[in-house]
Write an enzyme that holds these catalytic residues in place. Structure first.
Site, PDB file in Angstrom:
ATOM      1  N   ASP A 140      76.009  34.264  15.951  1.00 58.94           N
ATOM      2  CA  ASP A 140      75.705  36.789  15.571  1.00 58.94           C
ATOM      3  C   ASP A 140      76.656  36.272  14.786  1.00 58.94           C
ATOM      4  OD1 ASP A 140      77.134  36.613  17.666  1.00 58.94           O
ATOM      5  OD2 ASP A 140      76.647  36.862  18.728  1.00 58.94           O
TER       6      ASP A 140
ATOM      7  N   ASP B 130      74.948  36.421  23.395  1.00 62.62           N
ATOM      8  CA  ASP B 130      75.979  37.252  24.890  1.00 62.62           C
ATOM      9  C   ASP B 130      74.503  37.452  24.905  1.00 62.62           C
ATOM     10  OD1 ASP B 130      74.864  38.937  22.507  1.00 62.62           O
ATOM     11  OD2 ASP B 130      76.633  39.260  22.174  1.00 62.62           O
TER      12      ASP B 130
ATOM     13  N   ASP C  91      69.065  35.715  25.279  1.00 60.13           N
ATOM     14  CA  ASP C  91      68.864  34.989  24.545  1.00 60.13           C
ATOM     15  C   ASP C  91      69.538  33.541  25.529  1.00 60.13           C
ATOM     16  OD1 ASP C  91      69.830  36.392  21.865  1.00 60.13           O
ATOM     17  OD2 ASP C  91      72.057  36.464  22.775  1.00 60.13           O
TER      18      ASP C  91
ATOM     19  N   GLU D  90      92.869 -11.812  24.769  1.00 59.39           N
ATOM     20  CA  GLU D  90      93.084 -12.463  26.418  1.00 59.39           C
ATOM     21  C   GLU D  90      92.373 -14.041  26.548  1.00 59.39           C
ATOM     22  OE1 GLU D  90      92.783  -9.499  28.579  1.00 59.39           O
ATOM     23  OE2 GLU D  90      94.666  -8.881  27.821  1.00 59.39           O
TER      24      GLU D  90
ATOM     25  N   ASN E 227      95.954  -6.656  31.905  1.00 60.51           N
ATOM     26  CA  ASN E 227      95.191  -5.181  31.856  1.00 60.51           C
ATOM     27  C   ASN E 227      95.655  -4.005  32.867  1.00 60.51           C
ATOM     28  OD1 ASN E 227      94.162  -7.176  30.147  1.00 60.51           O
ATOM     29  ND2 ASN E 227      92.487  -7.225  31.647  1.00 60.51           N
TER      30      ASN E 227
ATOM     31  N   THR F 241      99.822  -2.866  32.666  1.00 58.96           N
ATOM     32  CA  THR F 241     101.108  -2.304  31.644  1.00 58.96           C
ATOM     33  C   THR F 241      99.687  -1.631  30.024  1.00 58.96           C
ATOM     34  OG1 THR F 241     100.548  -4.605  30.362  1.00 58.96           O
ATOM     35  CG2 THR F 241     102.210  -3.895  31.402  1.00 58.96           C
ATOM     36  N   ASP F 242      98.638  -1.886  30.362  1.00 59.96           N
ATOM     37  CA  ASP F 242      97.709  -2.138  28.759  1.00 59.96           C
ATOM     38  C   ASP F 242      97.160  -0.493  29.911  1.00 59.96           C
ATOM     39  OD1 ASP F 242      97.637  -3.228  26.846  1.00 59.96           O
ATOM     40  OD2 ASP F 242      95.849  -4.359  27.764  1.00 59.96           O
TER      41      ASP F 242
HETATM   42  P1  ATP Z   1      74.307  40.212  16.339  1.00 60.18           P
HETATM   43  O1  ATP Z   1      73.607  40.080  16.522  1.00 60.18           O
HETATM   44  O2  ATP Z   1      74.945  39.906  14.767  1.00 60.18           O
HETATM   45  O3  ATP Z   1      75.790  40.338  17.227  1.00 60.18           O
HETATM   46  P2  ATP Z   1      74.019  42.980  16.942  1.00 60.18           P
HETATM   47  O4  ATP Z   1      74.114  41.770  18.845  1.00 60.18           O
HETATM   48  O5  ATP Z   1      74.730  43.717  17.902  1.00 60.18           O
HETATM   49  O6  ATP Z   1      74.427  42.191  16.079  1.00 60.18           O
HETATM   50  P3  ATP Z   1      72.114  43.950  18.608  1.00 60.18           P
HETATM   51  O7  ATP Z   1      72.681  44.616  19.037  1.00 60.18           O
HETATM   52  O8  ATP Z   1      70.218  44.075  18.564  1.00 60.18           O
HETATM   53  O9  ATP Z   1      72.371  43.486  16.837  1.00 60.18           O
HETATM   54  O10 ATP Z   1      72.002  46.069  17.652  1.00 60.18           O
HETATM   55  C1  ATP Z   1      70.340  45.832  16.547  1.00 60.18           C
HETATM   56  C2  ATP Z   1      70.295  47.172  15.416  1.00 60.18           C
HETATM   57  O11 ATP Z   1      70.677  48.025  16.644  1.00 60.18           O
HETATM   58  C3  ATP Z   1      71.933  47.700  15.418  1.00 60.18           C
HETATM   59  O12 ATP Z   1      71.925  47.214  13.772  1.00 60.18           O
HETATM   60  C4  ATP Z   1      72.607  49.237  15.463  1.00 60.18           C
HETATM   61  O13 ATP Z   1      71.200  49.696  14.726  1.00 60.18           O
HETATM   62  C5  ATP Z   1      70.694  48.984  17.251  1.00 60.18           C
HETATM   63  N1  ATP Z   1      72.009  49.271  17.596  1.00 60.18           N
HETATM   64  C6  ATP Z   1      72.989  48.743  18.746  1.00 60.18           C
HETATM   65  N2  ATP Z   1      73.665  49.213  19.503  1.00 60.18           N
HETATM   66  C7  ATP Z   1      73.077  49.944  19.869  1.00 60.18           C
HETATM   67  C8  ATP Z   1      72.856  51.151  20.541  1.00 60.18           C
HETATM   68  N3  ATP Z   1      74.220  50.982  21.872  1.00 60.18           N
HETATM   69  N4  ATP Z   1      72.126  52.292  21.125  1.00 60.18           N
HETATM   70  C9  ATP Z   1      70.976  52.020  20.269  1.00 60.18           C
HETATM   71  N5  ATP Z   1      70.768  51.152  19.088  1.00 60.18           N
HETATM   72  C10 ATP Z   1      72.213  50.465  18.818  1.00 60.18           C
END
Ligand code: ATP
Length: 902
Positions: free
Chosen positions: A340, A641, A645, A710, A735, A738-739
């Site tokens: 990401d 994260d 995911d 050996e 074996n 030492t080895d």
């Molecule tokens: P990456 O996948 O590269 O780490 P990311 O996980 O930050 O990016 P997302 O968190 O899915 O991507 O965010 C996607 C979009 O959602 C952002 O481009 C933004 O426009 C919007 N966004 C991110 N954080 C918030 C938030 N806390 N509240 C509202 N909109 C948000």
């Protein structure tokens, strides 16, 4: 109706269960406080009373189990038989020596394996769950182990519930209780007291340890910890590392078994043939045992285990915590890293740079979370008081926000989402430090799938929805534009202007966010469909998140190592491509999540042939991308994260979770947790994985070439009718004593410079390829023949001395040649002149110790007696060194020439 299989009634409060009590009753009973939490002294007292918040470990390995493992090998049994036979024929010394060496070897292996176990335990501790609590009126992050009943725990999306909690506040909290109930649909929770007889699965005012939050946020009081929790009663679960064998270990296991069979076959054949040719039975029995001992590299499993344990620590230094041991190896053969963007390739340090408003664009100065900065139009500072439109946008940005800014000395730091913190900082640049009242009526939380967030609060004339999110998501929901009394319908022209503004921002690498609001009509249902509709667009914000400085070098390194880097981001296509360009990642094409759903599997595979980045993806798309890469035969490492995911992390060959940003759910599904979230740490871990794989290859080849040596010496000697050249005790000494030491030292070899300049090794590659077998046979044959030459020279030369001396020279000769041979394996490709003679001092120490031990073996009387040696003269040592030298010099010269030819 969910299937409740596991949980039963809480025993603690059968009369008045927690779920049936009001929040006030719960707090009173637990002497807690819903605003300040427990005091530190209370916590200490309760910790003494309730103990740590852990479930009993099911698979803690005990030291005696590890010790016992060392003595349950078939070879050990053969040796014990040999010892018994030696006693039977009156060779008591041999029996004692065999037993002593077996014991010594067992102890050495035990130490190595126990070290490995400890490394795993240390890793388990590093991976132990953490949680957010309020104690002494302050929010703090603590080890979940230290939780006590009465503690006030904060939960948010992605958190694993750290203990059983009675909720006291809940904002759309949904919990995945599948770990407990098997039900995969998340359950909506609330704080209301329930009827006493509500079945456990329907107790919406409670959340249970081991389950996880998939939506919203909440505050709960701990009512049970550790074994008292529902999970504690039904399951034993700890965050332990799987003690699995890695693919390489499995392959080595197979090799070991094959060698074992070869050993038995060769020994029986030779012993029987010798006996048939008229040799004494005892001598042929000893020869058979010697051969068996010679064929099998006894020290190998322990050396592999230790090397992997040391590898775990090396990975920790590289900021990668292994949750599965095999991950190091798989990472070494990864051909694609799907990563990401935010926080991994970039710093996750958001700063609002531009704000597009219907009345024109405003620039924002200042960097990071320090609110020093101002607003400018065309390079001129403006007075924000005169821009109601700007104030209205900043206002909504702070309402729809969970972040906090912390001023610590002269440093400003943020807690919460950097995107939200950036909006706070921008607001602070206008009105410093004014807190917004937290009178949230309802919240529609942010998720990577929704890409937006809405908070409903009380406004002057009723409820107001404050909304922010990806412009592509928010704009279609907007029907009006403006603020306060200056609101008008959103025209196609306004839409086009806003779109070109956020497109331009994205193309310069900014993350874009549209901000909107709506005064809700009376009785408006508080759900997505009603609240996030007919919005009034306030403007679009562009935030800078600079790339991490070390990323371009890491990407270059990945490319050299034959690893493709594929960015998969939630941000817009233009932002993704702009950032890709900045970090040196070629991205000729960007596919968005909505493009992706239109592609067939085949079309997606075709698209992957190009240099591509994926944008505006949801976590669900990641799973499809992983599968598509895997279908093309790639070994895929994938970062993640968020809660959603988890499937992609599991599907990937190596799932990598972010230690700092990552949710507990993502960490739980991963193979590796990065402690610093950096992309360069992934590449560092790949290098470390390759180094470990290389080193295991090196000592496997080294140990096997010694064994071949050996076997050749013993076998050829029988063919030419010589007397017994090596005794079983001597082979055991070689074996085992030492080895092993030299092999462990080889395992500590630093990464070769070329390790990241070659293509990934396919997981299907055998442990020993053709060139490996050729090297082992070639060097092994030299070791065997050279020792044989020495033996027969001493047997037949007039002035050389006795047969006992010939045996000692052959015995010492093999060891010395093997020690010269170890230098060949410090690098499989480069000459030592290039690798550096002193870059791995452990090998030199191991050689020195081995030579010293061998000197003891020939000069110390009791060892002379045990190992059947006689003292050597200077002349003998000199001759041995002359015979040993070519085994190092010749390959070195060959490598040198080969390294000069391009
Ligand atoms: P990456 O996948 O590269 O780490 P990311 O996980 O930050 O990016 P997302 O968190 O899915 O991507 O965010 C996607 C979009 O959602 C952002 O481009 C933004 O426009 C919007 N966004 C991110 N954080 C918030 C938030 N806390 N509240 C509202 N909109 C948000």
């Amino acid at each position: 109706m969910p299937k409740v299989t596991l949980i039963e009634e809480p025993s603690q409060c059968d009369d008045s269960p927690w779920h049936a009590m009001t929040v006030e009753q719960t707090t009173a009973l637990l002497h807690s406080n819903v605003t300040a939490g427990l005091s530190d002294t209370e916590v200490v007292r309760l910790q003494e009373k309730h103990g740590p918040n852990v479930l009993s470990a099911t698979d803690a390995v005990r030291w005696y189990q590890v010790l016992a493992r060392q003595f349950t090998d078939v070879l050990i049994l053969i040796l014990l038989v040999a010892a018994v036979v030696s006693i039977a024929v009156g060779e008591l010394t041999d029996a004692v020596t065999i037993l002593a060496i077996v014991l010594l070897n067992g102890m050495l292996s035990f130490v190595q394996e126990w070290k490995a176990e400890r490394a795993l335990e240390a890793l388990t501790e590093m991976l132990s769950p953490r949680c957010h609590v309020i104690r002494e009126g302050k929010e703090q992050e603590i080890d979940a182990v230290t939780l006590v009943p009465g503690d006030l725990v904060l939960l948010e999306i992605g958190n694993r519930v750290p203990a059983d909690l009675r909720l006291v506040e809940s904002m759309n909290l949904k919990i995945d209780e599948s770990a407990l109930t098997g039900e995969s649909m998340s359950v909506l929770k609330h704080v209301d007291a329930l009827a006493k007889d509500t079945p456990l699965a329907e107790r919406a005012s409670m959340v249970w340890m081991g389950t996880s939050a998939t939506n919203g946020r909440a505050l709960g009081i701990v009512v049970a910890t550790g074994a008292d929790t529902q999970f504690g009663k039904i399951a034993q679960l700890t965050e332990t590392i799987e003690r699995e064998t890695t693919p390489l270990q499995q392959k080595l296991g197979v090799l070991g078994t094959q060698l074992g069979f070869a050993a038995i076959f060769v020994s029986v054949m030779v012993a029987v043939a010798g006996w048939a040719m008229g040799k004494p039975v005892l001598e042929m029995f000893l020869t058979g045992v010697s051969l068996a001992v010679a064929v099998v590299p006894e020290g190998l499993p322990a050396v592999v285990t230790l090397t992997m344990a040391l590898g775990i620590r090396a990975m920790v230094r590289r900021k990668a915590l292994l949750r599965r041991l095999r991950a190091a190896e798989t990472l070494g053969s990864a051909t694609v890293v799907c990563t990401d963007k935010t926080g991994t390739l970039t710093q996750n340090q958001m700063t609002v740079r531009e704000i597009w408003l219907p009345n024109g664009t405003v620039s924002v100065t200042g960097v990071g979370y320090d609110p020093a900065g101002h607003f400018e139009v065309d390079g001129q500072q403006i007075d924000y008081h005169q821009r109601d439109d700007l104030i209205a946008l900043l206002d909504t940005g702070t309402h729809c926000n969970h972040a906090r800014l912390v001023h610590d000395g002269d440093r400003w730091t943020e807690s919460g989402e950097p995107t939200e913190a950036a909006l706070l900082v921008a607001a602070y640049k206008a009105w410093r430090g004014e807190e917004k009242p937290s009178d949230v009526v309802h919240e529609l939380s942010f998720s990577s799938t929704r890409k937006r967030m809405t908070v409903v609060k009380h406004g002057p004339t009723g409820l107001v929805a404050h909304c922010k999110g990806a412009p592509e998501v928010i704009m279609p929901q907007c029907t009006r534009i403006g603020h306060g009394n200056d609101v008008r319908p959103l025209t196609a022209d306004d839409r086009a202007k806003a779109e070109s503004a956020y497109q331009r921002m994205a193309e310069s690498g900014l993350r874009t966010l549209a901000i909107a609001y709506r005064e809700l009509p009376q009785g408006c249902p508080l759900d997505e469909g009603h609240v996030e509709d007919e919005l009034v667009l306030l403007g679009v914000v562009g935030m800078l998140d600079p790339p991490r400085l070390d990323v371009p070098a890491a990407i270059r390194m990945a490319l050299q190592a034959g690893i493709r880097v594929c960015m998969i981001t939630g941000d817009s296509a233009a932002t993704a491509q702009a950032i890709a360009k900045k970090i040196g990642l070629s991205a000729t094409k960007a596919l968005t999540g909505s493009d992706l759903v239109k592609l067939s599997d085949q079309e997606l595979c075709d698209a992957l042939q190009e240099e591509i980045v994926f944008a505006r993806t949801t976590p669900e798309h990641k799973l499809r991308i992983v599968k598509a890469f895997q279908d093309q035969g790639h070994v895929v490492a994938m970062t993640g994260d968020g809660v959603n995911d988890a499937p992609a992390l599991k599907k990937a060959d190596v799932g990598i979770a972010m230690g700092l940003r990552g949710t507990d759910v993502a960490k739980g599904a991963s193979d590796i947790v990065l402690t610093d979230d950096k992309f360069s740490s992934i590449i560092g871990a790949v290098e470390e994985g390759r180094r470990q794989y290389d080193n295991i290859q090196k000592f496997v080849r080294y140990l096997l070439s010694s064994n071949v040596g050996e076997v050749v010496a013993i076998f050829v000697n029988i063919l030419i009718g010589g007397p017994l050249i090596l005794l079983p005790v001597q082979i055991l000494w070689m074996n085992l004593v030492t080895d092993g030491m030299t092999a462990v030292a080889l395992g500590l070899e630093p990464a070769e410079k070329s390790v990241m300049q070659r293509m990934p090794i396919s997981p299907r590659e055998p442990v020993l390829n053709k060139s490996g077998i050729a090297i082992i046979l070639g060097l092994g044959t030299y070791i065997g023949l050279a020792a044989l030459l020495l033996f027969h020279y001493y047997l037949h030369s007039d002035d050389a001395g006795t047969a006992a001396l010939a045996e000692t020279v052959a015995f010492t000769g093999i060891i010395m040649i093997e020690k010269a041979n170890v230098l060949n394996f410090r690098s499989l490709h480069s000459p030592l002149t290039r690798v550096g003679f002193f870059t791995n001092p452990w090998v030199l120490i191991a050689i020195a110790v081995t030579v010293a031990l061998q000197a003891c073996a020939v000069y110390v009387p009791f060892l002379q007696h045990a190992l059947h040696t006689t003292p050597l003269r200077w002349f003998d040592w000199a001759l041995i060194i002359i015979v040993a030298a070519p085994i190092f010099i010749v390959p070195e010269v060959v490598k040198w020439f080969r390294s000069r030819t391009p």
